[in-house]
Design a protein around this motif. Sequence first.
Motif, short mmCIF file in Angstrom:
data_model
loop_
_atom_site.label_atom_id
_atom_site.label_comp_id
_atom_site.label_asym_id
_atom_site.label_seq_id
_atom_site.Cartn_x
_atom_site.Cartn_y
_atom_site.Cartn_z
N THR A 41 -1.93 -1.80 -15.05
CA THR A 41 -0.94 -2.70 -14.45
C THR A 41 -0.63 -2.24 -13.02
O THR A 41 -0.50 -3.06 -12.11
CB THR A 41 0.33 -2.72 -15.31
OG1 THR A 41 -0.07 -3.06 -16.63
CG2 THR A 41 1.34 -3.71 -14.81
N GLY A 42 -0.52 -0.93 -12.84
CA GLY A 42 -0.23 -0.39 -11.51
C GLY A 42 -1.41 -0.60 -10.58
O GLY A 42 -1.25 -1.07 -9.44
N LEU A 43 -2.61 -0.31 -11.05
CA LEU A 43 -3.80 -0.45 -10.20
C LEU A 43 -4.03 -1.91 -9.81
O LEU A 43 -4.53 -2.20 -8.73
CB LEU A 43 -5.05 0.07 -10.93
CG LEU A 43 -5.21 1.59 -11.03
CD1 LEU A 43 -6.48 1.92 -11.82
CD2 LEU A 43 -5.28 2.24 -9.65
N ALA A 44 -3.64 -2.82 -10.73
CA ALA A 44 -3.86 -4.25 -10.47
C ALA A 44 -3.04 -4.71 -9.26
O ALA A 44 -3.34 -5.74 -8.65
CB ALA A 44 -3.49 -5.07 -11.70
N LYS A 45 -2.01 -3.93 -8.91
CA LYS A 45 -1.20 -4.30 -7.74
C LYS A 45 -2.01 -4.20 -6.45
O LYS A 45 -1.66 -4.78 -5.44
CB LYS A 45 0.05 -3.40 -7.67
CG LYS A 45 1.00 -3.73 -8.80
CD LYS A 45 2.35 -3.06 -8.65
CE LYS A 45 3.23 -3.46 -9.83
NZ LYS A 45 3.90 -2.32 -10.44
#
Length: 739
Positions: free
Chosen positions: A448-452
């Motif tokens: 979820t963080g990397l998708a930012k």
Amino acid sequence: MTYKNFTVETDADGIALVTWDMPDKTMNVYTEEVMDELDAIIDAVVADDAVKGAVITSGKKDSFSGGADITMLKKMFDIIQNERSKDPQKAMQMLFDGAGRMSKLYRKLETCGKPWVSAINGTCMGGAFEMSLACHGRVAADSPAVKMALPEVKIGIFPGAGGTQRVPRLTNQQDALQMMTQGSSLTPSRAKAMGLIHDVVPPKKLIAAAKAMIAAGLSPVQPWDEKGFKLPGGKIYTPAGANLWPAASAILRRETHMNYPGAAAILKCVYEGLQVPFDTALTIEQRYFANVLQTTEAGSMIRSLFVSLQELNKGARRPEGVKPTKFKKIGVIGAGFMGAGIAYVTAKAGIPVVLIDRDMEAAEKGKAHSDGLVSKAMQKGRATADDKEKLLSLITPSADYADLEGADLIIEAVFEDSGVKKAATEQAEAHLKPSGIFASNTSTIPITGLAKNSKRPKNFIGIHFFSPVDKMMLVEIIMGKRTGDKALAVAMDYVRAIKKTPIVINDTRGFYVNRCVLRYMQEAFSMLIEGVPPVMIENAAKMAGMPVGPLSLTDETAIDLAQKIMKQTIRDLGEKAVDPRHMQLIDTMVDTHGRHGRKNGKGFYDYQGRDKQLWPGIPEVVGTPKPAEQFDIEELKQRLLVMQALETARIFEEKCLTDVREADVGSILGFGFAPYSGGTLSYIDTMGTAAFVKLCQQFAKKWGPRFKPNRLLRDMAKNNENFYRKFPPKEPAKAAEAA
Ligand code: NAD
């Protein structure tokens, strides 16, 4: 007469060619219908005076047959589940008869009075190889596609259609036992050397060679039906037998810790069967088969490692309504340890790959990894020079992100560093087509963080491989909060294309496998600190059915990596997230003693080449161990398994795991969780949720709050529920449609 699954053509010489080619399947399998038709074909061959003999082969490219179909085994389990409680005697008889159906059919074939030859053109597994053994002649094509095996032991049962009797009547007992208890695959040359097949010929000459055997007057009587037959390895009660059998039992115990009734039954069948006439021997095998089918181990292993595994491989979890992806190009960024492996498995599946690294030298080095693997496969006869050339031609090394243009999927495997990953994502997305999917192979950073970092978070997903990539069959697909169905479908199509097993995990720190692995290792750290002798910890794990002891596993994955993960966890979640005694143990190992694990030859073990021994300095770190008698080995075994199963139940409650099949299959393929149990959740279900919760509560009192059962488990125990009843998996029929 016409058949649905076979064609029969008799040539001018009176040799019938029986071609098995099931119309609605990519691989031939044994079903009731197939057995009925084969039965009728045997009758027809016998009845027709113009037919001298028959050759049986497959119409499928590169495969003969995969063995029994799921439906056949399911029928057996229905008897066990539905009939046994009503009338155990009748159920046993039904099982015994069911178990003997295939065996009797093959016996009919080999005693029909006319010669049969099996022409093995590809994969020939289980029941199909047993049928081939019942043929009077066996010829295999000289091709890497041909693999023969009796792999039943791997799903908790054993070869029950004459395999345990024919193999040791064709080859020596030691090789026979080894092949069947390991379920190992044989190449044509090995099978010939063992005496299991008569000839290996070029693929194009296969049918002609099989027919030639009959034309040359092949006897329709098997050696064991001839008067004066002698076992190739000698009788059981001979000096050679006296050497083999005590050792064979000891090896079985060492290798299986008697956790696998199927493996033990193989020894019993061979030992008893070789001392009696062939038909009696088949009855002995049939009786053991009916017995083993009723064991919990067989039920759990067949459910997870046969039924669920096949369903997951067919895409049971794939979202419906998304068109299947045909991959024309895949990008891999980072040609290091993992990226090089990912490029290899992708090219092996016939998909063109662009392998990017920071400079051309690193990218080329990544491609060289594939060269190494395919060259090794060639040496072992598992690949041809053509295969090598084709595979290598599919990998394009590059240092230019522009070469990613047009990729359907890009998989990032750069350093485990958020900044480096952000830069790689942005650079790659500039060249990714709008419908393209971007995947990260991160092992610790939440998706979820990397998708930012992505402009299209719906198209951003985790595809988490395990090392070594070419060997590990499991892949975790990680859903970020915003990941969409299309990304999931593409990721699943990709994992299916490279012939690995996908499980779908909703984003959580460590995902599924690493969370459980960490628990397993940490439980061993606690044991060490309590004074359990290190060798006892390692042995308890193996006796419990784990393939690698937890201390050895920590060495393999690197102790300094464990240290990094623990420190990062403290930074992210606070001091309480890590047991301070564990931190101190690992810090002392790494910082004081320089013990980093296998990679520097110094870990919980000392390494010298392939040899390893527990490091005698462990007491300097944790104190002198207490006498082994102070510990209950059964309790140590349970602690190691319970801790992993409990973590799985927690992940399930958090809804990061959502399918019981994925939990079970993932636990066996991903971290080797005691395969005989059927996996982590089957382990709980078999024990009974109430008993499991009680055991956790006892352990929590004695060993600490880490064993406290979670709410889901407590509620299930109260309501007398188990995982498979409470969370029944999606209907397989529906799953197959989605595939
Ligand atoms: P590695 O250090 O062997 O390889 C990383 C590669 O990425 C190097 O070749 C490096 O030159 C290259 N690289 C770095 N920045 C780049 C950039 N901007 N563009 C192109 N290439 C770049 O590391 P690894 O062990 O292969 O790990 C890669 C990823 O896979 C990490 O996220 C890791 O967490 C994950 N992973 C590792 C394992 C494992 O067992 N090693 C298992 C599962 C997942």
